[in-house]
Design a protein around this motif. Structure first.
Motif, PDB file in Angstrom:
ATOM      1  N   SER A 273       0.837  -1.207   0.000  1.00  0.00           N
ATOM      2  CA  SER A 273       0.000   0.000   0.000  1.00  0.00           C
ATOM      3  C   SER A 273       0.867   1.250   0.000  1.00  0.00           C
ATOM      4  N   TRP A 274       1.966   1.238   0.755  1.00  0.00           N
ATOM      5  CA  TRP A 274       2.887   2.375   0.760  1.00  0.00           C
ATOM      6  C   TRP A 274       3.491   2.576  -0.624  1.00  0.00           C
ATOM      7  N   LEU A 275       3.922   1.482  -1.265  1.00  0.00           N
ATOM      8  CA  LEU A 275       4.464   1.589  -2.626  1.00  0.00           C
ATOM      9  C   LEU A 275       3.418   2.133  -3.589  1.00  0.00           C
ATOM     10  N   SER A 276       2.177   1.704  -3.439  1.00  0.00           N
ATOM     11  CA  SER A 276       1.094   2.199  -4.282  1.00  0.00           C
ATOM     12  C   SER A 276       0.932   3.705  -4.117  1.00  0.00           C
ATOM     13  N   GLU A 277       1.080   4.182  -2.894  1.00  0.00           N
ATOM     14  CA  GLU A 277       0.967   5.618  -2.618  1.00  0.00           C
ATOM     15  C   GLU A 277       2.089   6.429  -3.262  1.00  0.00           C
ATOM     16  N   GLN A 278       3.186   5.785  -3.644  1.00  0.00           N
ATOM     17  CA  GLN A 278       4.314   6.485  -4.259  1.00  0.00           C
ATOM     18  C   GLN A 278       4.087   6.726  -5.754  1.00  0.00           C
ATOM     19  N   GLY A 279       3.009   6.182  -6.308  1.00  0.00           N
ATOM     20  CA  GLY A 279       2.682   6.369  -7.717  1.00  0.00           C
ATOM     21  C   GLY A 279       1.871   7.636  -7.915  1.00  0.00           C
ATOM     22  N   GLY A 280       1.297   7.756  -9.081  1.00  0.00           N
ATOM     23  CA  GLY A 280       0.542   8.960  -9.415  1.00  0.00           C
ATOM     24  C   GLY A 280      -0.955   8.809  -9.300  1.00  0.00           C
ATOM     25  N   SER A 281      -1.432   7.652  -8.907  1.00  0.00           N
ATOM     26  CA  SER A 281      -2.873   7.430  -8.822  1.00  0.00           C
ATOM     27  C   SER A 281      -3.463   8.122  -7.606  1.00  0.00           C
ATOM     28  N   ALA A 282      -4.633   8.733  -7.816  1.00  0.00           N
ATOM     29  CA  ALA A 282      -5.326   9.370  -6.698  1.00  0.00           C
ATOM     30  C   ALA A 282      -6.788   8.964  -6.767  1.00  0.00           C
ATOM     31  N   PRO A 283      -7.313   8.258  -5.804  1.00  0.00           N
ATOM     32  CA  PRO A 283      -6.581   7.737  -4.650  1.00  0.00           C
ATOM     33  C   PRO A 283      -5.759   6.506  -5.037  1.00  0.00           C
ATOM     34  N   ALA A 284      -4.720   6.292  -4.289  1.00  0.00           N
ATOM     35  CA  ALA A 284      -3.855   5.137  -4.534  1.00  0.00           C
ATOM     36  C   ALA A 284      -4.576   3.863  -4.097  1.00  0.00           C
ATOM     37  N   PRO A 285      -4.547   2.824  -4.933  1.00  0.00           N
ATOM     38  CA  PRO A 285      -5.162   1.557  -4.515  1.00  0.00           C
ATOM     39  C   PRO A 285      -4.447   0.992  -3.285  1.00  0.00           C
ATOM     40  N   ALA A 286      -5.227   0.480  -2.361  1.00  0.00           N
ATOM     41  CA  ALA A 286      -4.668  -0.149  -1.163  1.00  0.00           C
ATOM     42  C   ALA A 286      -4.767  -1.665  -1.297  1.00  0.00           C
ATOM     43  N   ILE A 287      -3.804  -2.342  -0.724  1.00  0.00           N
ATOM     44  CA  ILE A 287      -3.798  -3.803  -0.699  1.00  0.00           C
ATOM     45  C   ILE A 287      -4.125  -4.213   0.732  1.00  0.00           C
ATOM     46  N   SER A 288      -5.080  -5.121   0.890  1.00  0.00           N
ATOM     47  CA  SER A 288      -5.520  -5.492   2.238  1.00  0.00           C
ATOM     48  C   SER A 288      -4.758  -6.701   2.764  1.00  0.00           C
ATOM     49  N   ALA A 289      -4.749  -6.834   4.074  1.00  0.00           N
ATOM     50  CA  ALA A 289      -4.156  -8.006   4.711  1.00  0.00           C
ATOM     51  C   ALA A 289      -4.914  -9.269   4.303  1.00  0.00           C
ATOM     52  N   ALA A 290      -6.217  -9.151   4.036  1.00  0.00           N
ATOM     53  CA  ALA A 290      -7.001 -10.308   3.594  1.00  0.00           C
ATOM     54  C   ALA A 290      -6.520 -10.792   2.224  1.00  0.00           C
ATOM     55  N   GLU A 291      -6.141  -9.875   1.328  1.00  0.00           N
ATOM     56  CA  GLU A 291      -5.614 -10.277   0.021  1.00  0.00           C
ATOM     57  C   GLU A 291      -4.277 -11.006   0.183  1.00  0.00           C
ATOM     58  N   ILE A 292      -3.479 -10.570   1.128  1.00  0.00           N
ATOM     59  CA  ILE A 292      -2.203 -11.230   1.390  1.00  0.00           C
ATOM     60  C   ILE A 292      -2.459 -12.618   1.981  1.00  0.00           C
ATOM     61  N   ALA A 293      -3.411 -12.715   2.894  1.00  0.00           N
ATOM     62  CA  ALA A 293      -3.742 -14.013   3.507  1.00  0.00           C
ATOM     63  C   ALA A 293      -4.218 -15.013   2.452  1.00  0.00           C
ATOM     64  N   THR A 294      -4.976 -14.545   1.471  1.00  0.00           N
ATOM     65  CA  THR A 294      -5.425 -15.418   0.383  1.00  0.00           C
ATOM     66  C   THR A 294      -4.229 -15.952  -0.394  1.00  0.00           C
ATOM     67  N   ALA A 295      -3.279 -15.078  -0.710  1.00  0.00           N
ATOM     68  CA  ALA A 295      -2.071 -15.512  -1.426  1.00  0.00           C
ATOM     69  C   ALA A 295      -1.271 -16.503  -0.583  1.00  0.00           C
ATOM     70  N   ARG A 296      -1.204 -16.258   0.702  1.00  0.00           N
ATOM     71  CA  ARG A 296      -0.451 -17.148   1.593  1.00  0.00           C
ATOM     72  C   ARG A 296      -1.098 -18.541   1.631  1.00  0.00           C
TER      73      ARG A 296
END
Length: 151
Positions: A105-128
């Motif tokens: 999410s921090w890396l996403s905020e470093q781009g030019g998108s407004a609002p920056a897309p956020a990645i959730s802990a639930a999305e990470i848990a799914t990948a795990r």
């Protein structure tokens, strides 16, 4: 062996007087910044991240891919910003889901998108929960790039 080197290098920001808070910048610097530096990467060797992660994270499939990269690593040829890279990134499974979500999410905020897309802990848990090989992550990227061209 690499894990011990990474662990030793992770302490360097603390020695330089960085905050001990676990915000996105701190987590990025102490885990990803070792190779990706300030996010610009290293030409021909390590792909850049800034001004790209927000574009990739704009779709659910892109967020699933980013989660898979950090959980499983990536191995194989990729293109980023039109340049070829032979990616060999280790998995960062030792980080908690919330820590990985914070980094992405921090890396996403470093781009030019407004609002920056956020990645959730639930999305990470799914990948795990659906562990795949690092080579399969590169294949996942190639498939994603066909349907939604990646920067």
């Amino acid at each position: 062996m690499r894990r011990h080197v990474v662990a030793a290098l992770c302490c360097l920001p603390l020695l330089a007087g960085c905050s001990r808070s676990k915000d996105g910048h701190y987590l990025y610097a102490s885990n990803c910044g070792i190779c990706h530096h300030g996010g610009q990467g290293m030409a021909g060797s390590v792909p850049p991240l800034v001004r790209r992660i927000d574009k990739i994270a704009a779709t659910p499939q892109g967020r699933a891919y980013l989660a898979a990269v950090l959980i499983n690593g990536v191995s194989g040829p990729i293109r980023a910003d039109g340049q070829p890279y032979r990616a060999e990134m280790p998995p960062f499974r030792y980080l908690a889901d919330t820590q990985i979500a914070t980094i992405l999410s921090w890396l996403s905020e470093q781009g030019g998108s407004a609002p920056a897309p956020a990645i959730s802990a639930a999305e990470i848990a799914t990948a795990r929960a659906h562990r795949i090989g690092a080579g399969d992550v590169a294949a996942m990227r190639a498939k994603l790039d066909q349907t939604n061209p990646l920067p």
